[in-house]
Design an enzyme around this catalytic site. Structure first.
Site, short mmCIF file in Angstrom:
data_model
loop_
_atom_site.label_atom_id
_atom_site.label_comp_id
_atom_site.label_asym_id
_atom_site.label_seq_id
_atom_site.Cartn_x
_atom_site.Cartn_y
_atom_site.Cartn_z
N ARG A 122 1.16 -1.46 0.05
CA ARG A 122 0.06 -0.13 -0.28
C ARG A 122 1.16 1.13 0.09
O ARG A 122 0.22 2.42 0.53
CB ARG A 122 -0.65 0.01 1.05
CG ARG A 122 -2.37 -0.97 1.41
CD ARG A 122 -3.59 -0.71 1.94
NE ARG A 122 -4.40 -2.00 1.47
CZ ARG A 122 -4.05 -2.72 2.72
NH1 ARG A 122 -3.46 -2.68 3.43
NH2 ARG A 122 -4.72 -3.53 2.37
N LYS A 144 4.23 11.78 -11.11
CA LYS A 144 3.09 10.78 -12.26
C LYS A 144 3.78 9.25 -12.17
O LYS A 144 4.98 9.29 -12.23
CB LYS A 144 3.23 11.36 -13.12
CG LYS A 144 1.55 12.68 -13.05
CD LYS A 144 1.76 13.16 -15.17
CE LYS A 144 0.37 14.55 -14.88
NZ LYS A 144 0.21 14.90 -16.39
N GLU A 186 12.15 18.49 -24.29
CA GLU A 186 11.53 19.02 -22.98
C GLU A 186 11.64 20.29 -22.25
O GLU A 186 10.67 20.97 -21.62
CB GLU A 186 10.90 17.87 -21.61
CG GLU A 186 10.26 16.31 -22.48
CD GLU A 186 9.11 16.81 -22.72
OE1 GLU A 186 8.78 17.40 -22.46
OE2 GLU A 186 8.07 16.00 -23.16
N LYS A 228 9.02 23.17 -13.45
CA LYS A 228 8.33 21.88 -13.25
C LYS A 228 7.69 22.00 -11.81
O LYS A 228 6.30 22.09 -11.46
CB LYS A 228 8.58 20.45 -13.20
CG LYS A 228 7.78 19.68 -13.40
CD LYS A 228 7.99 18.48 -14.43
CE LYS A 228 6.86 17.46 -13.48
NZ LYS A 228 6.61 16.12 -14.64
N GLU A 238 -3.40 17.63 -11.25
CA GLU A 238 -3.63 18.91 -12.65
C GLU A 238 -5.52 18.84 -12.90
O GLU A 238 -5.61 18.36 -13.41
CB GLU A 238 -3.13 17.36 -13.62
CG GLU A 238 -2.80 17.44 -15.19
CD GLU A 238 -2.86 17.09 -16.27
OE1 GLU A 238 -1.02 16.47 -16.22
OE2 GLU A 238 -2.88 17.04 -16.99
N ARG A 242 -1.64 22.47 -14.16
CA ARG A 242 -0.38 21.04 -14.49
C ARG A 242 -1.06 20.48 -16.07
O ARG A 242 0.59 20.33 -16.77
CB ARG A 242 -0.01 19.93 -13.48
CG ARG A 242 0.57 19.18 -14.00
CD ARG A 242 0.45 18.06 -12.75
NE ARG A 242 1.69 17.45 -12.85
CZ ARG A 242 2.45 16.17 -12.79
NH1 ARG A 242 1.52 16.38 -10.96
NH2 ARG A 242 3.01 15.23 -12.38
N ASN A 246 2.20 20.28 -21.09
CA ASN A 246 1.50 19.07 -21.74
C ASN A 246 1.90 19.84 -23.09
O ASN A 246 0.84 20.19 -23.74
CB ASN A 246 0.26 18.60 -21.75
CG ASN A 246 0.51 17.72 -20.76
OD1 ASN A 246 1.26 17.07 -20.79
ND2 ASN A 246 -0.76 17.40 -20.07
N HIS A 249 1.88 18.73 -26.45
CA HIS A 249 2.01 17.44 -26.17
C HIS A 249 0.45 16.85 -26.88
O HIS A 249 0.05 16.17 -27.52
CB HIS A 249 1.95 16.78 -24.79
CG HIS A 249 3.19 17.18 -24.14
ND1 HIS A 249 3.90 18.19 -24.09
CD2 HIS A 249 4.19 15.69 -23.27
CE1 HIS A 249 5.26 17.54 -23.53
NE2 HIS A 249 4.75 16.24 -23.16
N HIS A 253 1.43 13.62 -28.94
CA HIS A 253 0.69 12.19 -28.45
C HIS A 253 -0.59 11.36 -30.41
O HIS A 253 -0.07 10.20 -30.38
CB HIS A 253 -0.54 12.11 -27.46
CG HIS A 253 -0.17 12.57 -26.68
ND1 HIS A 253 -0.94 12.94 -25.29
CD2 HIS A 253 0.82 12.40 -26.57
CE1 HIS A 253 0.25 13.72 -24.57
NE2 HIS A 253 1.31 12.87 -24.56
N HIS A 267 10.00 10.59 -28.30
CA HIS A 267 8.98 11.76 -27.36
C HIS A 267 9.20 12.79 -27.58
O HIS A 267 8.30 13.84 -27.72
CB HIS A 267 7.95 10.89 -26.15
CG HIS A 267 7.21 12.07 -24.84
ND1 HIS A 267 5.96 12.23 -25.19
CD2 HIS A 267 7.45 13.00 -24.01
CE1 HIS A 267 5.42 12.82 -24.64
NE2 HIS A 267 6.81 13.30 -24.39
N1 GLY Z 1 5.03 15.09 -17.52
C1 GLY Z 1 4.21 16.03 -17.43
C2 GLY Z 1 4.09 16.23 -16.40
O1 GLY Z 1 4.34 15.76 -14.90
O2 GLY Z 1 2.50 16.33 -15.26
#
Ligand code: GLY
Length: 370
Positions: A122, A144, A186, A228, A238, A242, A246, A249, A253, A267
């Protein structure tokens, strides 16, 4: 030359340490987190061959023992079978609730190991030691974690913040030029989304960053991580801001899906092309000046990066098909495509209010010159 960026998230706060030779210092930096001198490391076979001995020595210098599982390198590892293997290995290693798992690799390993740590007993703590530029400036920070599903990328996962990130900028020298420049996509994104001065510095110093100048590398990674961190502190899960991360992106994508997530397009390469397209779209909508997309493309070109759809080898589907692929993006809300557009360099914002025809026409024109 070492820098620290603090990510302030209350009881989930942590530091990101950036600079050369951090692997050698890993033991002293990780020791304060440990209840016993033992860690389990998840890595990939390429990173293990290049850097695992250096990590083992760094940990041993503080009396920390490590065991390691090296998974195959590559995006296919971010899947249930490898995830299951990783979690079962951690259990076999008798990793306890108070122990620390180490994610040692690029974005694939960071995401998979972070997710394994999130669900093991957990939730156990984990440390990110990102070894690629993309992982250092993006995926290792912000919590993430996850794996891919047959239905799409990153569809299974959890928010689980690391307890520490060690971004050793010396390790970047073992990256191929192509992988490095993909990660640089990036880095450019951060300047474009929120810091015009940083973008201007990249225009002047980008070739120092790619050429291996350590001070320039530390500065580029630190500014990216700081940006960031600021955004994640405002919007950890997000719900709003946040999504600025993107930028580029939504186009990326669709292009990744169109190229089958293959070696045709990495990417970060898709992010760079996507940023150029997002600025083109912003300019056509009268949001930013016509010079801005040209300036974005000029910098990508000067860095020797993929800039236009013509730089993607092989056939691409038509503009309609690409827009349809965008609609599969997991960031679609109530069927509305969300775009990150810009009022100028460093001035991005999130909007769902983008006419489909405008997107279509940007793609039609980009494909016509491809
Ligand atoms: N890579 C985008 C984020 O971490 O929100």
């Amino acid at each position: 030359m070492h820098q620290t960026v603090h990510v302030e998230l209350g009881e989930r706060s942590y530091d990101v340490e950036i600079g050369p030779d951090l692997l050698a210092q890993s033991g002293t930096r990780i020791a304060p987190l440990l209840h016993r001198p033992k860690v389990a490391v998840l890595t990939d076979e390429n990173v293990a061959a290049l850097h695992l001995d250096a990590l083992r020595d760094g940990l041993a210098s503080a009396g920390i023992e490590m065991s390691a599982l090296a998974l195959p390198a590559g995006e296919a590892t971010k899947s249930w079978p490898h995830f299951e293997r990783a979690v079962e290995w951690l259990l076999a290693e008798k990793v306890e609730r108070r122990d620390v798992v180490i994610a040692f690799g690029g974005g694939v390993i960071g995401d998979l190991a972070g997710f394994a740590a999130a669900v093991l007993r957990r939730g156990v703590r984990f440390v990110q030691i990102p070894t690629s530029l993309l992982a250092q400036v993006d995926s290792s920070v912000g919590g993430k974690t996850g794996i891919n599903a047959p239905q799409g990328k990153n569809l299974i996962g959890a928010f689980h913040q690391p307890s520490l990130v060690l971004a050793d900028t010396s390790v970047l020298s073992t990256m191929t030029d192509r992988d490095f420049l993909s990660g640089y996509g990036e880095v450019v994104k951060y300047g474009l989304l929120g810091d015009a001065d940083f973008f201007e510095w990249l225009e002047e110093s980008g070739t120092k960053v790619s050429g291996g100048d350590m001070a320039a590398r530390v500065r580029a990674v630190t500014r990216s991580v700081q940006m960031k961190a600021d955004i994640v502190e405002r919007d950890e899960t997000e719900q709003g801001d946040r999504a600025l991360l993107n930028l580029g992106h939504t186009f990326c994508h669709a292009l990744e899906a169109a190229t089958g997530y293959s070696d045709r397009l990495l990417h970060g390469e898709g992010v760079a092309i996507g940023c150029a397209l997002a600025f083109e779209l912003s300019s056509r909508l009268g949001l930013c000046s016509q010079e801005d997309p040209s300036r974005v493309r000029a910098h990508l070109r000067a860095m020797g990066m993929k800039t236009d759809l013509a730089d993607i080898p092989g056939e691409l589907p038509g503009a309609e098909a690409l827009v349809n692929l965008m609609a599969q993006d997991k960031k679609v809300i109530d069927g509305q495509l969300r775009f990150i557009l810009a009022r100028g360099i460093g001035q991005a914002f999130v909007t769902s209010d983008v006419p489909r025809d405008a997107v279509l026409s940007v793609l039609q024109d980009a494909l016509a010159t491809a």
